[in-house]
Scaffold this active site. Structure first.
Site, PDB file in Angstrom:
ATOM      1  N   TRP A  18     -11.854  20.473  31.816  1.00 22.54           N
ATOM      2  CA  TRP A  18     -12.869  20.457  30.738  1.00 22.54           C
ATOM      3  C   TRP A  18     -13.273  19.016  30.439  1.00 22.54           C
ATOM      4  CZ3 TRP A  18     -12.706  24.316  26.071  1.00 22.54           C
ATOM      5  CH2 TRP A  18     -12.695  25.646  26.569  1.00 22.54           C
TER       6      TRP A  18
ATOM      7  N   ASP B  17      -3.049  16.758  24.476  1.00 26.64           N
ATOM      8  CA  ASP B  17      -2.258  17.838  25.075  1.00 26.64           C
ATOM      9  C   ASP B  17      -0.774  17.481  25.003  1.00 26.64           C
ATOM     10  OD1 ASP B  17      -3.259  20.292  27.243  1.00 26.64           O
ATOM     11  OD2 ASP B  17      -1.122  19.864  27.060  1.00 26.64           O
TER      12      ASP B  17
ATOM     13  N   ASP C 119       1.304  16.956  20.110  1.00 28.42           N
ATOM     14  CA  ASP C 119       1.144  18.335  19.654  1.00 28.42           C
ATOM     15  C   ASP C 119      -0.028  18.331  18.661  1.00 28.42           C
ATOM     16  OD1 ASP C 119       1.301  20.794  18.286  1.00 28.42           O
ATOM     17  OD2 ASP C 119       3.451  20.911  18.663  1.00 28.42           O
TER      18      ASP C 119
ATOM     19  N   LYS D 237     -10.519  28.753  22.231  1.00 32.30           N
ATOM     20  CA  LYS D 237      -9.963  29.920  22.919  1.00 32.30           C
ATOM     21  C   LYS D 237      -9.115  30.754  21.958  1.00 32.30           C
ATOM     22  CE  LYS D 237      -7.145  29.335  26.588  1.00 32.30           C
ATOM     23  NZ  LYS D 237      -7.477  29.476  28.012  1.00 32.30           N
TER      24      LYS D 237
HETATM   25  C1  LIG Z   1      -5.385  26.619  29.658  1.00 28.32           C
HETATM   26  S1  LIG Z   1      -4.638  25.064  29.553  1.00 28.32           S
HETATM   27  C2  LIG Z   1      -6.020  23.999  29.290  1.00 28.32           C
HETATM   28  C3  LIG Z   1      -6.830  23.747  30.531  1.00 28.32           C
HETATM   29  C4  LIG Z   1      -7.859  22.646  30.315  1.00 28.32           C
HETATM   30  N1  LIG Z   1      -8.893  23.029  29.370  1.00 28.32           N
HETATM   31  C5  LIG Z   1      -8.549  22.278  31.607  1.00 28.32           C
HETATM   32  O1  LIG Z   1      -9.656  22.740  31.811  1.00 28.32           O
HETATM   33  O2  LIG Z   1      -7.972  21.540  32.409  1.00 28.32           O
HETATM   34  C6  LIG Z   1      -3.924  25.125  27.931  1.00 28.32           C
HETATM   35  C7  LIG Z   1      -3.303  23.822  27.481  1.00 28.32           C
HETATM   36  O3  LIG Z   1      -2.992  23.914  26.090  1.00 28.32           O
HETATM   37  C8  LIG Z   1      -1.934  23.009  25.853  1.00 28.32           C
HETATM   38  N2  LIG Z   1      -1.339  23.238  24.541  1.00 28.32           N
HETATM   39  C9  LIG Z   1      -0.713  24.357  24.098  1.00 28.32           C
HETATM   40  N3  LIG Z   1      -0.251  24.178  22.842  1.00 28.32           N
HETATM   41  C10 LIG Z   1      -0.632  22.926  22.469  1.00 28.32           C
HETATM   42  C11 LIG Z   1      -0.442  22.143  21.280  1.00 28.32           C
HETATM   43  N4  LIG Z   1       0.229  22.643  20.222  1.00 28.32           N
HETATM   44  N5  LIG Z   1      -0.937  20.887  21.244  1.00 28.32           N
HETATM   45  C12 LIG Z   1      -1.597  20.378  22.319  1.00 28.32           C
HETATM   46  N6  LIG Z   1      -1.800  21.065  23.478  1.00 28.32           N
HETATM   47  C13 LIG Z   1      -1.316  22.325  23.542  1.00 28.32           C
HETATM   48  C14 LIG Z   1      -0.994  23.297  27.025  1.00 28.32           C
HETATM   49  O4  LIG Z   1      -0.093  22.233  27.214  1.00 28.32           O
HETATM   50  C15 LIG Z   1      -1.971  23.481  28.182  1.00 28.32           C
HETATM   51  O5  LIG Z   1      -2.118  22.307  28.933  1.00 28.32           O
END
Ligand SMILES: C[S@@+](CC[C@H](N)C(=O)[O-])C[C@H]1O[C@@H](n2cnc3c(N)ncnc32)[C@H](O)[C@@H]1O
Length: 207
Positions: free
Chosen positions: A51, A69, A87, A150
């Site tokens: 993204w 992330d 986070d 999402k």
């Molecule tokens: C579906 S992946 C994202 C893919 C990204 N949009 C891409 O296109 O490359 C979901 C991401 O959400 C992150 N994530 C989940 N909980 C999170 C949080 N509390 N804070 C930051 N990132 C988080 C995960 O580490 C993961 O890398």
């Protein structure tokens, strides 16, 4: 049975994209016009970076993106992308004051919890991340800014859609073609943020 290597996976491989999820954002942007040249964009849940790569292309060399992330991003994006290994639930907002002193033009969240396989648990965890993204949007978006987030659809989705929708002039749920058919994920879209409708009365707390 779930097919791991569908046409979007193959397309991403062919085109050298970091993840197939880029086609979800591309469709959302094509339909909703989320980004413009020179925008300041906050990308939550940004790893591995597909993204972010799309956003940098969309906003051009005079735009700036900030990505957050829990996991690192390994691809290097010359200068214009600021990455926080954090986070998102622990962000206060003042981390971004230098990058977007007037607020962000768009905030997108592709954050997803680690799935447990228990649908109701995963929906609740996703909803918590949506709440976090919405709260950051409320504090960090400029007037008129755009939001995409999402969500794992479940019993609380409609309540979230109504609550979040109240802060934007236009709001809807979309399921881009690149979402797997069997997936419960969709994207809440909020366009044209109205800061006065947000809980803090429009005051940007951390700026
Ligand atoms: C579906 S992946 C994202 C893919 C990204 N949009 C891409 O296109 O490359 C979901 C991401 O959400 C992150 N994530 C989940 N909980 C999170 C949080 N509390 N804070 C930051 N990132 C988080 C995960 O580490 C993961 O890398």
């Amino acid at each position: 049975m779930r097919r791991l290597h569908d046409r979007f996976f193959n397309q991403a491989k062919r085109e050298g994209k970091l993840a197939r999820s880029v086609y979800k954002l591309a469709e959302l942007d094509r339909r909703e016009k989320l980004f413009r040249r020179r925008d300041r964009v906050l990308d939550l849940g940004a790893s591995p970076g597909s993204w972010l790569e799309y956003i940098l292309e969309a906003i051009g060399p005079e735009g700036a993106a900030c990505a957050v992330d829990l996991q690192p991003i390994h691809r290097k994006f010359k200068g214009r992308a600021h990455f926080l290994l954090r986070d998102a639930r622990e962000l206060r907002g003042d981390e971004f004051v230098r990058i977007a002193p007037g607020g962000f033009d768009a905030l997108v969240s592709d954050m997803a919890p680690n799935t447990s396989g228990i649908r109701i648990v995963d929906q609740a965890r996703s909803l918590e991340l949506c709440g976090c993204a919405l709260d950051l949007a409320g504090r960090l978006l400029r007037e008129g800014g755009n939001f995409a987030c999402k969500i794992f659809c479940g019993p609380e989705t409609e309540a979230f859609r109504r609550r979040a929708g109240g802060f934007f002039k236009t709001a809807r749920l979309r399921k881009p073609a690149a979402c797997r058919t069997e997936s419960i994920e969709a994207y809440f879209i909020g366009l044209d943020f109205v800061s006065g409708r947000y809980g803090n009365g429009g005051r940007k707390v951390d700026f």
